[in-house]
Motif scaffolding. Structure first.
Motif, PDB file in Angstrom:
ATOM      1  N   SER A  11     -71.028 -98.259  17.230  1.00 19.65           N
ATOM      2  CA  SER A  11     -71.405 -99.629  16.893  1.00 19.65           C
ATOM      3  C   SER A  11     -72.902 -99.778  16.627  1.00 19.65           C
ATOM      4  N   LYS A  12     -73.696 -98.790  17.021  1.00 19.52           N
ATOM      5  CA  LYS A  12     -75.137 -98.854  16.797  1.00 19.52           C
ATOM      6  C   LYS A  12     -75.555 -98.311  15.431  1.00 19.52           C
ATOM      7  N   LEU A  13     -74.598 -97.796  14.659  1.00 19.97           N
ATOM      8  CA  LEU A  13     -74.915 -97.324  13.313  1.00 19.97           C
ATOM      9  C   LEU A  13     -75.196 -98.508  12.402  1.00 19.97           C
ATOM     10  N   THR A  14     -76.100 -98.315  11.467  1.00 15.46           N
ATOM     11  CA  THR A  14     -76.332 -99.337  10.447  1.00 15.46           C
ATOM     12  C   THR A  14     -75.153 -99.340   9.488  1.00 15.46           C
ATOM     13  N   ASP A  15     -75.055-100.372   8.660  1.00 18.25           N
ATOM     14  CA  ASP A  15     -73.989-100.420   7.658  1.00 18.25           C
ATOM     15  C   ASP A  15     -74.061 -99.200   6.746  1.00 18.25           C
ATOM     16  N   LYS A  16     -75.258 -98.825   6.346  1.00 18.05           N
ATOM     17  CA  LYS A  16     -75.464 -97.668   5.468  1.00 18.05           C
ATOM     18  C   LYS A  16     -74.953 -96.381   6.127  1.00 18.05           C
ATOM     19  N   GLN A  17     -75.269 -96.214   7.401  1.00 16.29           N
ATOM     20  CA  GLN A  17     -74.809 -95.035   8.127  1.00 16.29           C
ATOM     21  C   GLN A  17     -73.287 -95.036   8.267  1.00 16.29           C
ATOM     22  N   GLN A  18     -72.698 -96.204   8.536  1.00 18.02           N
ATOM     23  CA  GLN A  18     -71.252 -96.305   8.666  1.00 18.02           C
ATOM     24  C   GLN A  18     -70.556 -95.915   7.366  1.00 18.02           C
ATOM     25  N   ILE A  19     -71.087 -96.354   6.253  1.00 19.31           N
ATOM     26  CA  ILE A  19     -70.485 -96.042   4.955  1.00 19.31           C
ATOM     27  C   ILE A  19     -70.553 -94.544   4.677  1.00 19.31           C
ATOM     28  N   LYS A  20     -71.690 -93.930   4.960  1.00 20.07           N
ATOM     29  CA  LYS A  20     -71.824 -92.486   4.745  1.00 20.07           C
ATOM     30  C   LYS A  20     -70.854 -91.702   5.636  1.00 20.07           C
ATOM     31  N   LEU A  21     -70.741 -92.123   6.885  1.00 17.95           N
ATOM     32  CA  LEU A  21     -69.820 -91.449   7.794  1.00 17.95           C
ATOM     33  C   LEU A  21     -68.384 -91.614   7.314  1.00 17.95           C
ATOM     34  N   GLN A  22     -68.024 -92.808   6.872  1.00 17.02           N
ATOM     35  CA  GLN A  22     -66.672 -93.055   6.380  1.00 17.02           C
ATOM     36  C   GLN A  22     -66.357 -92.202   5.163  1.00 17.02           C
ATOM     37  N   LYS A  23     -67.301 -92.054   4.250  1.00 20.41           N
ATOM     38  CA  LYS A  23     -67.086 -91.219   3.059  1.00 20.41           C
ATOM     39  C   LYS A  23     -66.787 -89.780   3.467  1.00 20.41           C
ATOM     40  N   TRP A  24     -67.551 -89.265   4.425  1.00 20.44           N
ATOM     41  CA  TRP A  24     -67.299 -87.903   4.894  1.00 20.44           C
ATOM     42  C   TRP A  24     -65.936 -87.816   5.569  1.00 20.44           C
ATOM     43  N   TRP A  25     -65.637 -88.805   6.404  1.00 17.95           N
ATOM     44  CA  TRP A  25     -64.391 -88.802   7.177  1.00 17.95           C
ATOM     45  C   TRP A  25     -63.170 -88.805   6.263  1.00 17.95           C
ATOM     46  N   MET A  26     -63.228 -89.579   5.187  1.00 22.34           N
ATOM     47  CA  MET A  26     -62.093 -89.678   4.274  1.00 22.34           C
ATOM     48  C   MET A  26     -61.816 -88.348   3.565  1.00 22.34           C
ATOM     49  N   LYS A  27     -62.820 -87.513   3.403  1.00 18.00           N
ATOM     50  CA  LYS A  27     -62.634 -86.192   2.790  1.00 18.00           C
ATOM     51  C   LYS A  27     -61.963 -85.222   3.756  1.00 18.00           C
ATOM     52  N   HIS A  28     -61.935 -85.580   5.026  1.00 19.78           N
ATOM     53  CA  HIS A  28     -61.370 -84.724   6.065  1.00 19.78           C
ATOM     54  C   HIS A  28     -60.170 -85.420   6.704  1.00 19.78           C
ATOM     55  N   SER A  29     -59.172 -85.680   5.892  1.00 24.80           N
ATOM     56  CA  SER A  29     -58.020 -86.474   6.343  1.00 24.80           C
ATOM     57  C   SER A  29     -57.209 -85.791   7.436  1.00 24.80           C
TER      58      SER A  29
END
Length: 126
Positions: A11-29
């Motif tokens: 929850s302490k991640l910025t919106d920008k950090q959350q988006i980057k993490l989500q992009k990586w996560w989606m590649k690793h389904s």
């Protein structure tokens, strides 16, 4: 030993950090998310204002994330009470963390890795 980050840490991640993490996560389904109790979860973890799943990364997943960005992780425990984590560019051996000591320290390996991941999420381009 703590095995994964917490919802509070996410929850302490910025919106920008959350988006980057989500992009990586989606590649690793094939990865899975876990709740605070360690139970596997499949639905969204509503963190901040971004309505999509964010992972409670494990130690191994954080190392994989950094490795996918061509970063080498160096873990040591020179003092019996703290872990040191340094991150190097695989090709130049340059320390990539923007901190004075050249490494992050924490009593938990998971927390030291998370500090490095957060900084990389802020600095690395897509």
């Amino acid at each position: 030993m703590k095995q994964h980050i917490t919802i509070e840490q996410l929850s302490k991640l910025t919106d920008k950090q959350q988006i980057k993490l989500q992009k990586w996560w989606m590649k690793h389904s094939d990865n899975h998310s876990f709740n605070e109790k360690g139970d596997q979860i499949w639905d969204s973890a509503m963190v901040g204002k971004i309505p999509f799943e964010l992972p409670l990364l494990t130690i191994g997943q954080m190392i994989e994330f950094l490795d996918d960005l061509d970063l080498e992780v160096c873990i040591s425990k020179p003092h019996l009470t703290q872990y040191d984590v340094s991150i190097y560019d695989k090709y130049t051996d340059k320390v990539t963390l923007d901190i004075d000591e050249g490494f992050y320290q924490s009593e938990e390996l998971c927390d030291a890795l998370w500090k490095a991941v957060k900084e990389v999420l802020e600095e690395k381009n897509d």
